[in-house]
Write an enzyme that holds these catalytic residues in place. Structure first.
Site, PDB file in Angstrom:
ATOM      1  N   ILE A  60       0.634  -1.376  -0.211  1.00 49.13           N
ATOM      2  CA  ILE A  60      -0.748  -0.206  -0.140  1.00 49.13           C
ATOM      3  C   ILE A  60       0.690   1.200   0.042  1.00 49.13           C
ATOM      4  O   ILE A  60       2.446   0.854   0.884  1.00 49.13           O
ATOM      5  CB  ILE A  60      -1.322  -0.318   1.573  1.00 49.13           C
ATOM      6  CG1 ILE A  60      -2.086   1.099   1.252  1.00 49.13           C
ATOM      7  CG2 ILE A  60       0.198   0.563   2.744  1.00 49.13           C
ATOM      8  CD1 ILE A  60      -3.502   0.817   1.690  1.00 49.13           C
ATOM      9  N   CYS A  61       0.201   2.443  -0.851  1.00 47.09           N
ATOM     10  CA  CYS A  61       1.036   3.473  -0.496  1.00 47.09           C
ATOM     11  C   CYS A  61      -0.429   4.982   0.149  1.00 47.09           C
ATOM     12  O   CYS A  61      -1.192   4.467  -0.324  1.00 47.09           O
ATOM     13  CB  CYS A  61       1.869   4.052  -1.777  1.00 47.09           C
ATOM     14  SG  CYS A  61       0.850   4.308  -3.344  1.00 47.09           S
ATOM     15  N   ARG A  62      -0.145   5.860  -0.692  1.00 39.66           N
ATOM     16  CA  ARG A  62      -1.446   6.361  -0.793  1.00 39.66           C
ATOM     17  C   ARG A  62      -2.284   5.942  -1.632  1.00 39.66           C
ATOM     18  O   ARG A  62      -3.656   6.894  -1.632  1.00 39.66           O
ATOM     19  CB  ARG A  62      -0.553   9.084  -0.979  1.00 39.66           C
ATOM     20  CG  ARG A  62      -1.227   9.042  -1.207  1.00 39.66           C
ATOM     21  CD  ARG A  62      -0.718  11.056  -1.560  1.00 39.66           C
ATOM     22  NE  ARG A  62      -1.945  11.900  -0.880  1.00 39.66           N
ATOM     23  CZ  ARG A  62      -2.481  12.631  -1.776  1.00 39.66           C
ATOM     24  NH1 ARG A  62      -2.308  12.037  -2.866  1.00 39.66           N
ATOM     25  NH2 ARG A  62      -3.119  12.932  -1.561  1.00 39.66           N
TER      26      ARG A  62
END
Length: 109
Positions: A60-62
């Site tokens: 996951i990231c932004r």
């Protein structure tokens, strides 16, 4: 690129957050492992020791761009990894808990 929806994640799923330190400090999913994408190559050996032997890695990231790069790399290494579609923005919008570095309610940068 294999992806998974935030709604399909269960408690206990292995979550790898690849956002940078300032983003992590402001808010992240409780229990996630933090390895910034800028440090990923250097910390790959450390990271692989934390990976569950029989589980999938949810990256996951932004918003999903950086995590897609890391997930693709992991898949190329033969690791079962998927990108979390929409990233932390969708995570927070779905009402999933976000905590800051002190364990208090956080926000997504």
């Amino acid at each position: 690129m294999p992806t998974v929806e935030v709604a399909d994640l269960k408690d206990g799923d292995f979550l790898l957050d690849v956002r940078e330190d300032d983003e992590w400090q402001a808010g992240h999913a409780e229990g996630a492992l933090h390895v910034p994408i800028s440090e990923f190559a250097a910390r790959y050996g450390e990271f692989t020791q934390a990976v569950p032997q029989d589980g999938r890695i949810h990256v996951i990231c932004r918003s999903g761009g950086r995590s897609a790069q890391v997930a693709m790399y992991l898949v190329q290494q033969g690791i079962d990894a998927v990108n979390v579609d929409g990233g932390m923005q969708v995570w927070a919008a779905a009402g999933r808990p976000v905590v800051d570095a002190k364990g208090e309610p956080g926000s997504v940068l």
